[in-house]
Scaffold this motif. Structure first.
Motif, PDB file in Angstrom:
ATOM      1  N   HIS A 109     -19.808  -8.521  40.627  1.00  0.00           N
ATOM      2  CA  HIS A 109     -18.888  -7.378  40.708  1.00  0.00           C
ATOM      3  C   HIS A 109     -19.606  -6.078  41.036  1.00  0.00           C
ATOM      4  O   HIS A 109     -19.052  -5.215  41.713  1.00  0.00           O
ATOM      5  CB  HIS A 109     -18.134  -7.231  39.377  1.00  0.00           C
TER       6      HIS A 109
ATOM      7  N   PHE B 128     -16.033  -1.896  34.149  1.00  0.00           N
ATOM      8  CA  PHE B 128     -15.593  -3.286  34.194  1.00  0.00           C
ATOM      9  C   PHE B 128     -15.927  -3.925  32.846  1.00  0.00           C
ATOM     10  O   PHE B 128     -16.876  -4.700  32.714  1.00  0.00           O
ATOM     11  CB  PHE B 128     -16.293  -4.005  35.355  1.00  0.00           C
TER      12      PHE B 128
ATOM     13  N   PHE C 227     -18.061  -9.025  34.200  1.00  0.00           N
ATOM     14  CA  PHE C 227     -17.222  -8.409  33.182  1.00  0.00           C
ATOM     15  C   PHE C 227     -17.970  -8.349  31.856  1.00  0.00           C
ATOM     16  O   PHE C 227     -18.578  -9.323  31.420  1.00  0.00           O
ATOM     17  CB  PHE C 227     -15.914  -9.183  32.992  1.00  0.00           C
TER      18      PHE C 227
ATOM     19  N   PHE D  47     -11.244 -10.695  40.037  1.00  0.00           N
ATOM     20  CA  PHE D  47     -11.817  -9.483  39.458  1.00  0.00           C
ATOM     21  C   PHE D  47     -10.760  -8.560  38.849  1.00  0.00           C
ATOM     22  O   PHE D  47     -11.094  -7.521  38.281  1.00  0.00           O
ATOM     23  CB  PHE D  47     -12.639  -8.737  40.514  1.00  0.00           C
TER      24      PHE D  47
END
Length: 478
Positions: free
Chosen positions: A180, A138, A128, A90
């Motif tokens: 994420h 992100f 992402f 990440f």
């Protein structure tokens, strides 16, 4: 006042009085004459889908910070990575600096390959975002990402502009899952925190995550002009696969309503939008078998997506860049796949995984170039074609059709020339070999029609014979 003027004045007054007595037109009653159209009836029109189907061949692109790993399958994050490795994954965006990214070059590669549309990964499972979004930091435009310092860091916007300039259709890929997002893990299949019960035990968490996706989808629908395709991947929880012919049918009422709201929003913004079948219940427009061709073609519109690259020596599959030792499908394998897909009425979405520096690997460029050369000669048999009218697949190859013309994709060319059989009863109006002035003779036979092929092969893998019939094809039955 003259008498004639007097009578004219009286006539006008009477007309005005008469008009005043005409009642106003009735106002439509909501829910009666102008009732809302049901969402299931708001799919892309038949004409829109036919246009998409006529494109036949498109480019799929998986690219982003994960490309730096040279691991083709991003699922490694949740399937086998350690917590430390996950944390590192990440952080990959902080080193993502594709200094050789040239969107015009990508569009030219696709155009030279004979492709008519593209679908790009705006957000994959890692969360992402390759586009500018207000919903998360992100993203490609985050100052911590080196590419944010480039003149035009919004990769999605750059690709949309470049491909649109070449006259190609535009598609956004977007994953329903997000490894994420702080609430995304609980609702993302195979994530280490996945909890299918949380949608009921913590509805606020679900609402946060659902609103996040809906917000981003709206951004994608409004920031880049009118896009042609929304290509969802995976599914939210509370769904089941392949139920009643639908790729992902939604069983949970809360999730189903959120999907309805999201799809309604998308249709409101762009009524011409085409939406695939993944995670949208019955409200999608086309089916999406992956890395395979269905034995029996799906009813309606469909598209197979497949990679140019094969697993490399480290046995890594997936759609992403696989490193310098990646293997690639041969031209024969790709042409056979294309021919079978087209003969079954589908579209073919062929995937490339660009390198982290922004260049499409040479092996993939070469594969696409060879396809383009073949299509330059034989595109008549592809673009705008329909599925084969025959139930039986011939031993020598595949068939597509346009009106009363059949296109015979001959892979198994008789050694030294010879006859192949076409199992139809029709009379022949004309026959020709695409890309050649060599004559092709057609004669009636016990099994239908016998087509005498010449010794010379115009292409080493597959040639196309166009056979115009005197009417719709009538298949010979045993």
């Amino acid at each position: 006042m003259k008498i004639s003027q007097y009578f004219i004045l009286i006539t006008i007054c009477l007309m005005l009085v008469g008009c005043a007595g005409i009642p106003d037109a009735p106002v439509p009653t909501p829910g009666v004459n102008n009732k809302p159209i049901a969402l299931e009836d708001r799919r892309a029109t038949e004409a829109t889908m036919e246009k998409w189907n006529e494109w036949k061949f498109g480019l799929f692109i998986h690219w982003g910070p994960w490309s730096q790993t040279e691991i083709g399958a991003i699922w490694k994050i949740v399937k086998s990575d350690t917590p430390t490795e996950r944390e590192q994954r990440f952080e990959l965006y902080k080193t993502f600096d594709p200094v050789n990214f040239d969107p015009q070059e990508w569009a030219q590669v696709a155009k030279d390959a004979g492709m008519k549309y593209m679908v790009f990964t705006t957000k994959h499972h890692d969360g992402f975002c390759n586009f500018e979004t207000a919903a998360t930091d992100f993203k490609i435009t985050n100052p911590d990402c080196p590419h944010s310092k480039s003149a035009n860091p919004d990769i999605t916007g750059e690709l949309v502009q470049a491909f649109r300039a070449e006259g190609m259709g535009i598609g956004h890929y977007y994953s329903h899952i997000d490894w994420h997002h702080p609430e995304g893990g609980s609702f993302s299949i195979r994530h280490w925190d996945y909890d299918k019960t949380k949608i009921d035990t913590d509805p606020d968490a679900w609402r946060t995550f659902a609103n996040f996706e809906i917000t981003q989808v709206k951004e994608l629908m409004t920031q880049y002009g009118e896009v042609d395709i929304m290509w969802f991947d995976i599914r939210w929880p509370g769904t089941s696969r392949n139920k009643g012919g639908i790729h992902h049918r939604i069983d949970h009422p809360v999730i189903r309503q959120d999907v309805i709201d999201m799809v309604t929003m998308m249709r409101d913004i762009n009524p011409k939008l085409i939406i695939n079948d993944r995670g949208v219940d019955v409200y999608g427009d086309f089916a999406t078998p992956e890395q395979k061709i269905p034995e029996i073609a799906p009813e309606g519109f469909w598209e197979t997506n497949m990679t140019v690259s094969d697993p490399n020596r480290r046995k890594s599959g997936g759609f992403w860049y696989k490193g310098p030792d990646a293997l690639y499908k041969s031209q024969e394998e790709l042409l056979r796949v294309m021919a079978e897909v087209f003969s079954k009425g589908g579209n073919f979405l062929l995937n490339v995984g660009p390198q982290p520096d922004g260049k499409i690997p040479a092996g993939e460029v070469e594969a696409l170039r060879k396809i383009g050369e073949w299509l330059e000669v034989n595109g008549e048999a592809v673009y705008g074609s329909k599925r084969s009218p025959l139930e039986k697949v011939p031993e020598w190859g595949f068939i597509t059709q346009k009106n009363n013309t059949l296109y015979l994709y001959v892979f198994e060319w008789p050694e030294g020339g010879g006859d192949i059989t076409l199992n139809i009863k029709n009379k022949i109006v004309s026959s020709r070999l695409l890309g050649s002035d060599i004559s092709v003779t057609v004669q009636p036979s016990e099994d239908g029609l016998s087509i005498a092929l010449p010794i010379e092969k115009v292409h080493p893998i597959v040639l196309v014979v166009a056979v115009e019939l005197d009417g719709p094809a009538i298949e010979v039955t045993p």
